[in-house]
Design an enzyme around this catalytic site. Sequence first.
Site, PDB file in Angstrom:
ATOM      1  N   GLU A 121     -37.670  65.028  82.014  1.00 19.72           N
ATOM      2  CA  GLU A 121     -36.414  65.290  81.310  1.00 19.72           C
ATOM      3  C   GLU A 121     -35.395  65.877  82.286  1.00 19.72           C
ATOM      4  O   GLU A 121     -35.750  66.407  83.341  1.00 19.72           O
ATOM      5  CB  GLU A 121     -36.649  66.265  80.162  1.00 19.72           C
ATOM      6  CG  GLU A 121     -37.594  65.773  79.089  1.00 19.72           C
ATOM      7  CD  GLU A 121     -37.007  64.658  78.245  1.00 19.72           C
ATOM      8  OE1 GLU A 121     -35.769  64.485  78.255  1.00 19.72           O
ATOM      9  OE2 GLU A 121     -37.782  63.960  77.572  1.00 19.72           O
ATOM     10  N   ARG A 162     -22.220  60.306  75.470  1.00 18.61           N
ATOM     11  CA  ARG A 162     -22.510  58.893  75.232  1.00 18.61           C
ATOM     12  C   ARG A 162     -22.053  58.442  73.851  1.00 18.61           C
ATOM     13  O   ARG A 162     -21.538  57.339  73.690  1.00 18.61           O
ATOM     14  CB  ARG A 162     -23.989  58.609  75.436  1.00 18.61           C
ATOM     15  CG  ARG A 162     -24.940  59.330  74.507  1.00 18.61           C
ATOM     16  CD  ARG A 162     -26.374  58.959  74.832  1.00 18.61           C
ATOM     17  NE  ARG A 162     -27.323  59.645  73.954  1.00 18.61           N
ATOM     18  CZ  ARG A 162     -28.630  59.453  73.998  1.00 18.61           C
ATOM     19  NH1 ARG A 162     -29.133  58.618  74.868  1.00 18.61           N
ATOM     20  NH2 ARG A 162     -29.435  60.099  73.172  1.00 18.61           N
ATOM     21  N   TYR A 168     -30.964  60.971  87.506  1.00 22.24           N
ATOM     22  CA  TYR A 168     -31.479  60.861  86.145  1.00 22.24           C
ATOM     23  C   TYR A 168     -31.140  59.478  85.584  1.00 22.24           C
ATOM     24  O   TYR A 168     -30.098  59.264  84.966  1.00 22.24           O
ATOM     25  CB  TYR A 168     -30.911  61.962  85.254  1.00 22.24           C
ATOM     26  CG  TYR A 168     -31.548  62.031  83.881  1.00 22.24           C
ATOM     27  CD1 TYR A 168     -32.919  62.187  83.741  1.00 22.24           C
ATOM     28  CD2 TYR A 168     -30.773  61.942  82.724  1.00 22.24           C
ATOM     29  CE1 TYR A 168     -33.510  62.261  82.486  1.00 22.24           C
ATOM     30  CE2 TYR A 168     -31.348  62.011  81.461  1.00 22.24           C
ATOM     31  CZ  TYR A 168     -32.714  62.170  81.358  1.00 22.24           C
ATOM     32  OH  TYR A 168     -33.303  62.238  80.106  1.00 22.24           O
ATOM     33  N   SER A 186     -32.089  57.034  69.649  1.00 26.02           N
ATOM     34  CA  SER A 186     -32.787  57.753  68.588  1.00 26.02           C
ATOM     35  C   SER A 186     -32.202  59.142  68.357  1.00 26.02           C
ATOM     36  O   SER A 186     -32.240  59.663  67.247  1.00 26.02           O
ATOM     37  CB  SER A 186     -34.277  57.867  68.918  1.00 26.02           C
ATOM     38  OG  SER A 186     -34.464  58.510  70.165  1.00 26.02           O
ATOM     39  N   ASN A 187     -31.658  59.733  69.411  1.00 29.28           N
ATOM     40  CA  ASN A 187     -31.122  61.088  69.314  1.00 29.28           C
ATOM     41  C   ASN A 187     -29.598  61.019  69.249  1.00 29.28           C
ATOM     42  O   ASN A 187     -28.916  61.048  70.265  1.00 29.28           O
ATOM     43  CB  ASN A 187     -31.576  61.913  70.519  1.00 29.28           C
ATOM     44  CG  ASN A 187     -31.298  63.398  70.339  1.00 29.28           C
ATOM     45  OD1 ASN A 187     -30.849  63.837  69.285  1.00 29.28           O
ATOM     46  ND2 ASN A 187     -31.576  64.167  71.367  1.00 29.28           N
ATOM     47  N   GLU A 196     -35.725  55.038  81.314  1.00 30.05           N
ATOM     48  CA  GLU A 196     -36.221  53.747  80.827  1.00 30.05           C
ATOM     49  C   GLU A 196     -35.131  52.949  80.106  1.00 30.05           C
ATOM     50  O   GLU A 196     -35.247  51.741  79.947  1.00 30.05           O
ATOM     51  CB  GLU A 196     -37.425  53.953  79.896  1.00 30.05           C
ATOM     52  CG  GLU A 196     -37.123  54.437  78.497  1.00 30.05           C
ATOM     53  CD  GLU A 196     -36.703  55.899  78.428  1.00 30.05           C
ATOM     54  OE1 GLU A 196     -36.143  56.307  77.391  1.00 30.05           O
ATOM     55  OE2 GLU A 196     -36.930  56.638  79.409  1.00 30.05           O
ATOM     56  N   LYS A 197     -34.071  53.619  79.683  1.00 32.51           N
ATOM     57  CA  LYS A 197     -32.951  52.899  79.066  1.00 32.51           C
ATOM     58  C   LYS A 197     -32.411  51.851  80.035  1.00 32.51           C
ATOM     59  O   LYS A 197     -32.020  50.755  79.632  1.00 32.51           O
ATOM     60  CB  LYS A 197     -31.843  53.879  78.693  1.00 32.51           C
ATOM     61  CG  LYS A 197     -32.259  54.991  77.752  1.00 32.51           C
ATOM     62  CD  LYS A 197     -31.152  56.014  77.601  1.00 32.51           C
ATOM     63  CE  LYS A 197     -31.607  57.200  76.757  1.00 32.51           C
ATOM     64  NZ  LYS A 197     -32.649  58.001  77.429  1.00 32.51           N
ATOM     65  N   TYR A 220     -26.613  45.539  77.641  1.00 36.73           N
ATOM     66  CA  TYR A 220     -27.261  46.675  76.995  1.00 36.73           C
ATOM     67  C   TYR A 220     -26.595  47.964  77.485  1.00 36.73           C
ATOM     68  O   TYR A 220     -26.412  48.148  78.695  1.00 36.73           O
ATOM     69  CB  TYR A 220     -28.756  46.722  77.317  1.00 36.73           C
ATOM     70  CG  TYR A 220     -29.441  47.895  76.654  1.00 36.73           C
ATOM     71  CD1 TYR A 220     -29.884  47.796  75.338  1.00 36.73           C
ATOM     72  CD2 TYR A 220     -29.608  49.104  77.314  1.00 36.73           C
ATOM     73  CE1 TYR A 220     -30.482  48.865  74.707  1.00 36.73           C
ATOM     74  CE2 TYR A 220     -30.194  50.180  76.695  1.00 36.73           C
ATOM     75  CZ  TYR A 220     -30.633  50.062  75.388  1.00 36.73           C
ATOM     76  OH  TYR A 220     -31.206  51.139  74.768  1.00 36.73           O
ATOM     77  N   ASN A 234     -28.625  60.508  78.098  1.00 40.34           N
ATOM     78  CA  ASN A 234     -28.299  61.610  77.194  1.00 40.34           C
ATOM     79  C   ASN A 234     -27.658  62.790  77.900  1.00 40.34           C
ATOM     80  O   ASN A 234     -27.144  63.705  77.252  1.00 40.34           O
ATOM     81  CB  ASN A 234     -29.543  62.061  76.410  1.00 40.34           C
ATOM     82  CG  ASN A 234     -30.666  62.546  77.321  1.00 40.34           C
ATOM     83  OD1 ASN A 234     -30.437  63.045  78.419  1.00 40.34           O
ATOM     84  ND2 ASN A 234     -31.908  62.393  76.861  1.00 40.34           N
TER      85      ASN A 234
END
Length: 289
Positions: free
Chosen positions: A67, A132, A181, A124-125, A184-185, A170, A175
């Site tokens: 993270e 973003r 950083y 998801s968050n 996987e996005k 895409y 985040n």
Amino acid sequence: MEAAVPGIRISCPQQFDGSGCFYTADRNMYSSANAVVIHHRDVSRSKKQLPQEPRPSNQYWIWLSLESPSHCPNLSFMDNLMNLTMSYRTDSDIFAPSGWIEKHYGTVNFTIPKKTKLVAWAVSNWKVKSKRVQYYQQLKNYLHVDIYGRQHLQLPRDRHLEILSTYKFYLAFENSIHEDYITEKFWYNALYSGCVPVVLGPPRANYERFIPGDAFIHVDDFLNHQELASYLLSLDKDEEKYKQYFNWRNVYKLPKRERAWIVPYCKICEVLKKAAPYRTIPSIKAWFK
């Protein structure tokens, strides 16, 4: 990690020497372990979640976080305890990226997946005040985006690639914005799925340390949201120009995914066998900022 008692033997890729190293999740072996991997997310709520038994002499504690600093609370808990770092940062003792590409040697028959839709984003968050989401709220005025995730369109795990691969672009929006950083996005949701990533994250130069600059589109390259939207719509109408974003496949394989977690653990083995000077890191927080 333990070098003498039974555990899990990992078959390391050829470029790593994993001989003689064993891995275990059995905490009863703590006192005989050469090194202990401490996942920050699992111990960050209280110091009592850290190992409480007496620490063997010269046992390495390896701090692990995938993270960003924005999602690593209580870093001060780690002061004067950790000996090695393991994270997505390239200056970690053990570099553990979310993905990477390797060159191929030979001819690869690559076909861009059939595209029937324009832009996807899986999130998801959903935090309204995040950079973003705020960027998307402006972008949607000029461009339609199909959003997947909690409270949005469903993206079943077993159809993940199948669904995303039908999109030309895409939104690989991170985040939080920190050096190196890149999650996987970018590597999986976009590149592995056969989409062109539109990235919001660290500066373009940071991405280009890991992948050719013509493999992605960076939001910072545009003056505003409307300009980005206009560019994506123009690529939608220009097939040859769109295809150029896949030129990297002529040189590189798809991002590593299968058993990718093994590589960082093989690196741990190599680091320990090099018998580097034993040192204690005064402050993880001061470094990981």
